[in-house]
Design an enzyme around this catalytic site. Structure first.
Site, PDB file in Angstrom:
ATOM      1  N   ILE A  92      -2.464   3.861   0.880  1.00 27.51           N
ATOM      2  CA  ILE A  92      -3.540   4.363   0.026  1.00 27.51           C
ATOM      3  C   ILE A  92      -4.480   3.243  -0.393  1.00 27.51           C
ATOM      4  O   ILE A  92      -5.703   3.425  -0.443  1.00 27.51           O
ATOM      5  CB  ILE A  92      -2.944   5.050  -1.221  1.00 27.51           C
ATOM      6  CG1 ILE A  92      -2.083   6.247  -0.803  1.00 27.51           C
ATOM      7  CG2 ILE A  92      -4.039   5.493  -2.193  1.00 27.51           C
ATOM      8  CD1 ILE A  92      -1.295   6.878  -1.938  1.00 27.51           C
ATOM      9  N   TYR A  93      -3.934   2.077  -0.706  1.00 24.37           N
ATOM     10  CA  TYR A  93      -4.737   0.931  -1.134  1.00 24.37           C
ATOM     11  C   TYR A  93      -5.899   0.630  -0.178  1.00 24.37           C
ATOM     12  O   TYR A  93      -5.758   0.713   1.041  1.00 24.37           O
ATOM     13  CB  TYR A  93      -3.872  -0.328  -1.168  1.00 24.37           C
ATOM     14  CG  TYR A  93      -3.177  -0.636  -2.473  1.00 24.37           C
ATOM     15  CD1 TYR A  93      -3.695  -0.261  -3.709  1.00 24.37           C
ATOM     16  CD2 TYR A  93      -1.988  -1.357  -2.464  1.00 24.37           C
ATOM     17  CE1 TYR A  93      -3.045  -0.579  -4.886  1.00 24.37           C
ATOM     18  CE2 TYR A  93      -1.329  -1.685  -3.649  1.00 24.37           C
ATOM     19  CZ  TYR A  93      -1.865  -1.278  -4.853  1.00 24.37           C
ATOM     20  OH  TYR A  93      -1.217  -1.605  -6.013  1.00 24.37           O
ATOM     21  N   GLU A  94      -7.019   0.211  -0.750  1.00 18.21           N
ATOM     22  CA  GLU A  94      -8.173  -0.320  -0.013  1.00 18.21           C
ATOM     23  C   GLU A  94      -8.646   0.599   1.103  1.00 18.21           C
ATOM     24  O   GLU A  94      -8.978   0.174   2.200  1.00 18.21           O
ATOM     25  CB  GLU A  94      -7.865  -1.718   0.549  1.00 18.21           C
ATOM     26  CG  GLU A  94      -7.381  -2.707  -0.470  1.00 18.21           C
ATOM     27  CD  GLU A  94      -8.271  -2.779  -1.710  1.00 18.21           C
ATOM     28  OE1 GLU A  94      -9.479  -2.520  -1.590  1.00 18.21           O
ATOM     29  OE2 GLU A  94      -7.746  -3.075  -2.792  1.00 18.21           O
ATOM     30  N   GLY A  95      -8.673   1.881   0.813  1.00 18.81           N
ATOM     31  CA  GLY A  95      -9.082   2.863   1.808  1.00 18.81           C
ATOM     32  C   GLY A  95      -7.870   3.518   2.422  1.00 18.81           C
ATOM     33  O   GLY A  95      -7.050   2.859   3.070  1.00 18.81           O
ATOM     34  N   GLN A 146      -9.410   4.716   7.007  1.00 22.48           N
ATOM     35  CA  GLN A 146      -9.282   3.683   8.046  1.00 22.48           C
ATOM     36  C   GLN A 146      -9.429   4.303   9.436  1.00 22.48           C
ATOM     37  O   GLN A 146     -10.051   3.721  10.335  1.00 22.48           O
ATOM     38  CB  GLN A 146      -7.924   2.977   7.937  1.00 22.48           C
ATOM     39  CG  GLN A 146      -7.635   2.332   6.609  1.00 22.48           C
ATOM     40  CD  GLN A 146      -8.624   1.262   6.229  1.00 22.48           C
ATOM     41  OE1 GLN A 146      -9.160   0.559   7.087  1.00 22.48           O
ATOM     42  NE2 GLN A 146      -8.878   1.114   4.937  1.00 22.48           N
TER      43      GLN A 146
END
Length: 600
Positions: free
Chosen positions: A437-440, A445
């Site tokens: 979930i983090y950073e997109g 992605q």
């Protein structure tokens, strides 16, 4: 000290697979050699062993608390930050000019891997180095002199302040505002949510790299600007003054509880000052530098947690006796055998090992490309950049998505004990779940990979990658034992080419929704093929050693293990591409919303 990563595997990848010392032939890295690389690895391992790994479970059980506007975290966080800062490891990849050690990203990625394997609940320094790097790249000399040294010393914390309650991942919808002031600063107002390390008492200040809109800015992402917004602003007298950044809540998370995720309110009293970074309305393009670094960092985090879980479940499997081997079931007088001797347990352990070491190889491939893109010139520089752009979403996704599966298998190895707090696997399972979930998210992605990276430059990046993979297959053919795996990789290259060719016409017709409908499945296919490439790389190097200078003892077992795990990946994981390709080329549409398709 319990094992949570393999230094021998790191050395194998650094020096035998990716030839890290070859980078020292470039002027930018000429101050380094294998000895300085080893010193950095030893230094970070000592900090991880003494200040991080022993407190892994304690940090989880004593989560940050917000009381009367102040956030307290575990006291070892301060010790860890100071130790990494004093050792020059927060900005180890920064240039000498900017206070760093000018280490290659190839080595720096290994440092991050060790730290996250030791204690991923203490995720502070990656955000700080990212913020400092942005200020160095686009900030004024005054901003650089005010913030960078304190950040790299571990005295101040850096953050990424992007997400807002109403916007989520849709940054075009952010509403935080920035009003120009006569002194050249901006008055900031708004809210930010899910800000990792957004406030805590292990540092003297928190410095937010924040996205906001200047009055009259264009709509959408073109109207976003980037600002430095500290919790405390530095006055000309040298004193720190409250900057009207208020912590209103801590999110109570499933995992990674040692790092506070904050809800921040800015400018509640009308006294929040921000300093513009770079030019107005270009904030998102600047922030993408930090976001791309963060994507790789999250991939490293996934691989690191999966590594710690692998070594925990491996140790348990070697020690836990249960039943007899399947061919000895009727020999009831025989002693029980360690569960590592049961085929299904070995399968789960092999899966873990394949994911951990395949992921690390992919991440180091990406880091090496970043180094080469920095030092090369002309067409070579552009080619390295294109390859890095293409692999970045994959390097974020494979280690995290497959890392979740890997830790789950590790928990399964322990059986019922794995589900209890008596062993660390339950925490690792909770901790790693955020990484896709983090950073997109994985979906974002995947859309980036298929929607942007594959078509960019007329597909040049993909063609470069396919050529690299084909070259590895040809090299592997020099070893008779690897010919079947070279054949398999070349077949997968063609499968990927065919699937891509079947999807691109939808984009060319402007049917973006159909084109990207199953982008996440495309990402899974792409990741399996890319990591198969990485495993064949490792297998070729290991086979070369076994063929030319047969080692003995532990070294023999090490190289044989590499070849064996490569075989596992090709025989157990790679065949999954067949099902993915079948779905991706299937004309049936089932997930695009329409009046005829109603979810009940």
């Amino acid at each position: 000290m319990a094992s949570y990563f393999s230094r021998r595997t790191i050395d194998f990848l650094l020096y035998e697979v990716f030839d890290a010392t070859a980078l020292t032939r470039y002027p930018h890295f000429e101050a380094h050699d294998r000895e300085t690389f080893a010193m950095s690895l030893d230094s970070v391992t000592h900090i991880a062993d003494t200040l991080m790994y022993p407190y892994y479970r304690e940090v989880d059980r004593h989560a940050p608390e917000l009381r009367q506007g102040r956030v307290s975290v575990h006291p070892k966080v301060r010790d860890m930050l100071r130790a990494l800062g004093e050792a020059g490891l927060i900005g180890a990849n920064f240039s000498f000019e900017h206070g760093g050690q000018q280490l290659p990203e190839l080595v720096n990625a290994c440092l991050g891997y060790i730290l996250t394997a030791a204690n991923n609940s203490m995720l502070y320094t990656g955000l700080t180095s990212g913020a400092a790097n942005l200020i160095n790249a686009f900030g004024t000399p005054d901003l650089q002199s005010t913030y960078v040294a304190k950040l790299l010393a571990g005295q101040w914390q850096g953050t990424m302040a992007l997400t807002e309650p109403q916007a989520g991942s849709s940054l075009s919808d952010i509403t935080s505002t920035a009003e120009p002031q006569p002194d050249g600063t901006y008055r900031i107002m708004g809210q930010k949510v899910f800000i990792s390390a957004g406030d805590h008492d292990a540092v003297d200040n928190v410095v937010h790299l924040l996205l906001a809109r200047i009055a009259g800015a264009p709509k959408g992402t073109r109207g976003i600007s980037l600002f430095v917004v500290p919790k405390y602003r530095l006055e000309p007298s040298g004193e720190l003054t409250d900057n009207d950044v208020t912590s209103t809540g801590i999110y109570h998370k499933l995992g990674q509880r040692g790092t506070p995720a904050m809800h921040l309110v800015l400018g509640e009293r009308g006294d929040c000052h921000g300093w513009l970074v770079g030019e107005p309305h270009r904030g998102l393009s600047y922030m993408f530098q930090m976001m791309n670094e963060a994507r790789i960092a999250v991939g490293i985090t996934g691989a690191g947690i999966a590594s710690a879980a692998y070594y925990a479940s491996l140790a348990y499997a070697k020690e836990r006796p249960q039943s007899r081997r399947l061919n000895e079931k009727n020999q009831l007088d025989a002693p029980q055998t360690p569960i590592i001797n049961h085929p299904d347990v070995r399968r789960m352990l092999l899966f873990q090992k394949a994911v951990v070491e395949g992921s690390l190889s992919l991440l180091l491939e990406s880091a090496r490309l970043a180094d080469l893109a920095h030092v090369a010139e002309g067409e070579a520089k552009e080619n390295y950049r294109l390859l890095l752009e293409l692999l970045t979403p994959v390097a974020k996704t494979f280690p995290t998505e497959q890392g979740v599966r890997s830790v789950s298998e590790g928990l399964q190895v322990l059986g019922g004990y794995g589900y209890t707090e008596d062993f660390p696997l339950e925490q690792m399972y909770r901790d790693i779940r955020i990484t896709p979930i983090y950073e997109g998210t994985t979906g974002i992605q995947a859309q980036d990979l298929l929607g942007r990276k594959v078509p960019m430059g007329g597909g040049k990046a993909l063609q470069l990658l396919l050529a690299e993979m084909t070259q590895t297959a040809q090299q592997a053919r020099t070893h008779e034992a690897l010919v079947p795996y070279a054949d398999k990789l070349e077949a997968e290259i063609e499968r990927l080419r065919t699937v891509t060719g079947a999807l691109l016409p939808y984009a060319q017709r402007g049917d973006t929704e159909r084109f990207l409908m199953d982008a996440t499945l495309y990402m899974e296919l792409f990741g399996l093929v890319v990591v198969a490439w990485q495993w064949l790389k490792q297998g070729e190097v290991a086979q070369q050693v076994l063929s030319t200078r047969p080692p003995e003892g532990d070294e023999l077992a090490f190289y044989e293990s590499k070849v064996h795990t490569m075989k596992y990946f090709f025989h157990y994981e790679v065949p999954k591409t067949l099902a993915l390709a079948t779905r991706l080329t299937d004309p049936e549409v089932l997930t695009i919303a329409s009046e005829k398709q109603v979810l009940m």
